[in-house]
Motif scaffolding. Structure first.
Motif, PDB file in Angstrom:
ATOM      1  N   ALA A   1      76.482  31.276 106.057  1.00 37.04           N
ATOM      2  CA  ALA A   1      77.503  30.429 106.681  1.00 37.04           C
ATOM      3  C   ALA A   1      78.335  29.678 105.649  1.00 37.04           C
ATOM      4  CB  ALA A   1      76.837  29.441 107.634  1.00 37.04           C
ATOM      5  N   GLY A   2      78.041  29.876 104.359  1.00 30.34           N
ATOM      6  CA  GLY A   2      78.814  29.222 103.307  1.00 30.34           C
ATOM      7  C   GLY A   2      78.265  27.893 102.857  1.00 30.34           C
ATOM      8  N   ASP A   3      77.102  27.503 103.342  1.00 28.88           N
ATOM      9  CA  ASP A   3      76.495  26.213 102.971  1.00 28.88           C
ATOM     10  C   ASP A   3      75.441  26.459 101.897  1.00 28.88           C
ATOM     11  OD1 ASP A   3      75.429  23.693 102.777  1.00 28.88           O
ATOM     12  OD2 ASP A   3      74.527  23.690 104.785  1.00 28.88           O
ATOM     13  N   LEU A   4      75.885  26.654 100.661  1.00 29.00           N
ATOM     14  CA  LEU A   4      74.951  26.967  99.586  1.00 29.00           C
ATOM     15  C   LEU A   4      74.025  25.801  99.281  1.00 29.00           C
ATOM     16  CD1 LEU A   4      73.932  29.006  97.566  1.00 29.00           C
ATOM     17  CD2 LEU A   4      75.729  28.287  95.977  1.00 29.00           C
ATOM     18  N   GLU A   5      74.521  24.577  99.332  1.00 27.90           N
ATOM     19  CA  GLU A   5      73.661  23.413  99.058  1.00 27.90           C
ATOM     20  C   GLU A   5      72.558  23.319 100.106  1.00 27.90           C
ATOM     21  OE1 GLU A   5      73.623  21.597  96.388  1.00 27.90           O
ATOM     22  OE2 GLU A   5      75.282  22.798  95.605  1.00 27.90           O
ATOM     23  N   GLY A   6      72.904  23.541 101.367  1.00 33.97           N
ATOM     24  CA  GLY A   6      71.881  23.535 102.414  1.00 33.97           C
ATOM     25  C   GLY A   6      70.867  24.632 102.209  1.00 33.97           C
ATOM     26  N   ALA A   7      71.359  25.816 101.780  1.00 32.79           N
ATOM     27  CA  ALA A   7      70.448  26.941 101.522  1.00 32.79           C
ATOM     28  C   ALA A   7      69.484  26.602 100.398  1.00 32.79           C
ATOM     29  CB  ALA A   7      71.252  28.189 101.187  1.00 32.79           C
ATOM     30  N   LEU A   8      70.012  26.015  99.319  1.00 31.94           N
ATOM     31  CA  LEU A   8      69.141  25.653  98.194  1.00 31.94           C
ATOM     32  C   LEU A   8      68.073  24.667  98.637  1.00 31.94           C
ATOM     33  CD1 LEU A   8      71.823  25.311  95.377  1.00 31.94           C
ATOM     34  CD2 LEU A   8      70.035  27.060  95.527  1.00 31.94           C
ATOM     35  N   SER A   9      68.443  23.713  99.462  1.00 31.69           N
ATOM     36  CA  SER A   9      67.484  22.732  99.960  1.00 31.69           C
ATOM     37  C   SER A   9      66.391  23.410 100.785  1.00 31.69           C
ATOM     38  CB  SER A   9      68.208  21.679 100.796  1.00 31.69           C
ATOM     39  OG  SER A   9      67.297  20.756 101.338  1.00 31.69           O
ATOM     40  N   SER A  10      66.787  24.341 101.647  1.00 26.88           N
ATOM     41  CA  SER A  10      65.807  25.050 102.484  1.00 26.88           C
ATOM     42  C   SER A  10      64.895  25.927 101.635  1.00 26.88           C
ATOM     43  CB  SER A  10      66.530  25.898 103.528  1.00 26.88           C
ATOM     44  OG  SER A  10      67.206  25.084 104.458  1.00 26.88           O
ATOM     45  N   TRP A  11      65.456  26.610 100.652  1.00 31.13           N
ATOM     46  CA  TRP A  11      64.628  27.479  99.811  1.00 31.13           C
ATOM     47  C   TRP A  11      63.645  26.661  98.965  1.00 31.13           C
ATOM     48  CZ3 TRP A  11      69.623  30.502  98.277  1.00 31.13           C
ATOM     49  CH2 TRP A  11      69.913  31.429  99.280  1.00 31.13           C
TER      50      TRP A  11
END
Length: 390
Positions: free
Chosen positions: A282-292
């Motif tokens: 969805a383009g939310d790389l910061e959110g993805a990094l937090s989840s990972w």
């Protein structure tokens, strides 16, 4: 004792058996061997079954020997006595030896064909082409039985399990239409009996429909599975429903669904990883990094999968030193935990090393990768990242 399933009482009769075994004692020897197997005394059971087979080589005895090794290979129950355990190699060799003997004596043995499929799919790490052939043969053999035999509970159960397992293997192989037919056949055949938990049957049907692009049918199957009889944990079904939303192109809904229906403190590592994948898409790389990063904290089995994602993100942002370190973590974890090479991490590591001008280390990684994927040509980065600033 047999009616009570009192296996210790039957196994205690073993000292009565003469050595060498006499044909007159075969009926008791068969019962004792079966009881020893139920008690996970695998070596004792196999020794006694072999002695009975030498005196009277029947299909039942060969099948029983195959089953002793099959159960030991699956490690469903660990023997309390280590001396009774087979090594994995012994279990593999023993199963292959005796299932071949059993199928030579009865090529249409539904149970032996089914067990051969499970062995290939589970013990031999997803040999799904071979497994699918065995499952389909078991299904065909069952359907060729006379009607009274098809109503026998144990054979009916094996048929239902073969349909389910065949559908699962077909799905792994990308044979979507076959998987769909098998999943729906399993649902029809087993619905009156519930030899398999309905939750699992409906989940398989939903996955087959999802793979086939039938999104409404997939959603219905997953929602029915949520309320169906089965194990209490349903997290995987919640993730499946997020996959339906993603397949519809609605990434915000897929993310919202997971966040609304899985509590953060109880969210398993693989769900955090899935949420991160959706956020990145969805383009939310910061959110993805937090989840990972949350996935890494809770993970024990799949850290290499998450570290590879993190390393990909670092490489994408030009943080090549950090990407290299993270790819190496993924590679090392996979080798230590699973005794295998993790090809996606190796590919990423090779590309980062090349981008950093480390040609010799990159070639060593490519050599390792060629052993894992000999048919895959070397692929350069589509847009090589730049070295990050010191």
């Amino acid at each position: 004792a047999k009616k009570r399933c009192d296996w210790p009482a039957i196994a205690a009769l073993a000292p009565l058996l003469p050595e060498p075994l006499d044909p007159a004692w075969l009926p008791l020897a068969d019962e004792v061997a079966f009881a020893l197997g139920r008690l996970a005394r695998y070596r004792d059971a196999a020794d006694l079954w072999r002695a009975t087979f030498q005196l009277a080589p029947t299909w039942r005895r060969a099948s029983a020997l195959a089953y002793v090794h099959y159960e030991a290979a699956l490690v469903r129950r660990r023997p309390r006595d280590p001396d009774q355990a087979f090594s994995l190699e012994e279990a593999r060799d023993g199963f292959r030896r005796w299932v071949a003997e059993a199928l030579e004596l009865d090529p249409q043995s539904v149970k032996d064909l089914y067990r051969l499929g499970v062995f290939e799919a589970q013990v031999e790490s997803a040999h799904d082409k071979v497994a699918l052939r065995a499952f389909l043969a078991a299904i065909t053999a069952y359907r060729a039985l006379p009607a009274p035999l098809r109503e026998r509970g144990d054979l009916r159960k094996t048929h239902a399990k073969a349909l389910y397992a065949a559908g699962r293997s077909a799905l792994r192989l990308g044979r979507v239409k076959l998987a769909r037919r098998l999943a729906f056949a399993c649902q029809r055949a087993d619905a009156p009996h519930d030899h398999l938990d309905p939750m699992h049957r409906l989940d398989l049907a939903g996955r087959a429909c999802l793979a086939n692009g039938e999104l409404d049918h997939a959603e219905r199957a997953f929602r029915l599975a949520l309320d169906a009889k089965g194990p209490p944990r349903r997290d995987h079904l919640l993730v499946r429903l997020s996959e339906v939303a993603e397949a519809r192109g609605d990434l915000p809904e897929a993310i919202r669904w997971l966040e609304a229906h899985t509590r953060p403190e109880r969210r398993a590592a693989w769900i955090w990883r899935r949420l991160g994948d959706l956020q990145r898409a969805a383009g939310d790389l910061e959110g993805a990094l937090s989840s990972w990063h949350a996935a890494i904290q809770k993970d024990r089995m799949g850290k290499h999968l998450t570290w590879t994602r993190l390393a990909d993100a670092h490489a994408e942002r030009g943080e090549l030193k950090r990407a290299e370190r993270t790819y190496r973590k993924a590679v090392d974890f996979a080798r230590k935990r699973w005794s295998k090479e993790h090809a996606p991490a190796l590919r990423g590591l090779a590309a980062v090393l090349e981008a950093r001008g480390k040609d010799e280390p990159a070639e060593r990684i490519h050599a390792r990768l060629r052993k894992v994927e000999p048919d895959r040509a070397r692929r350069p980065l589509s847009s090589p990242p730049q070295e990050e600033q010191a």
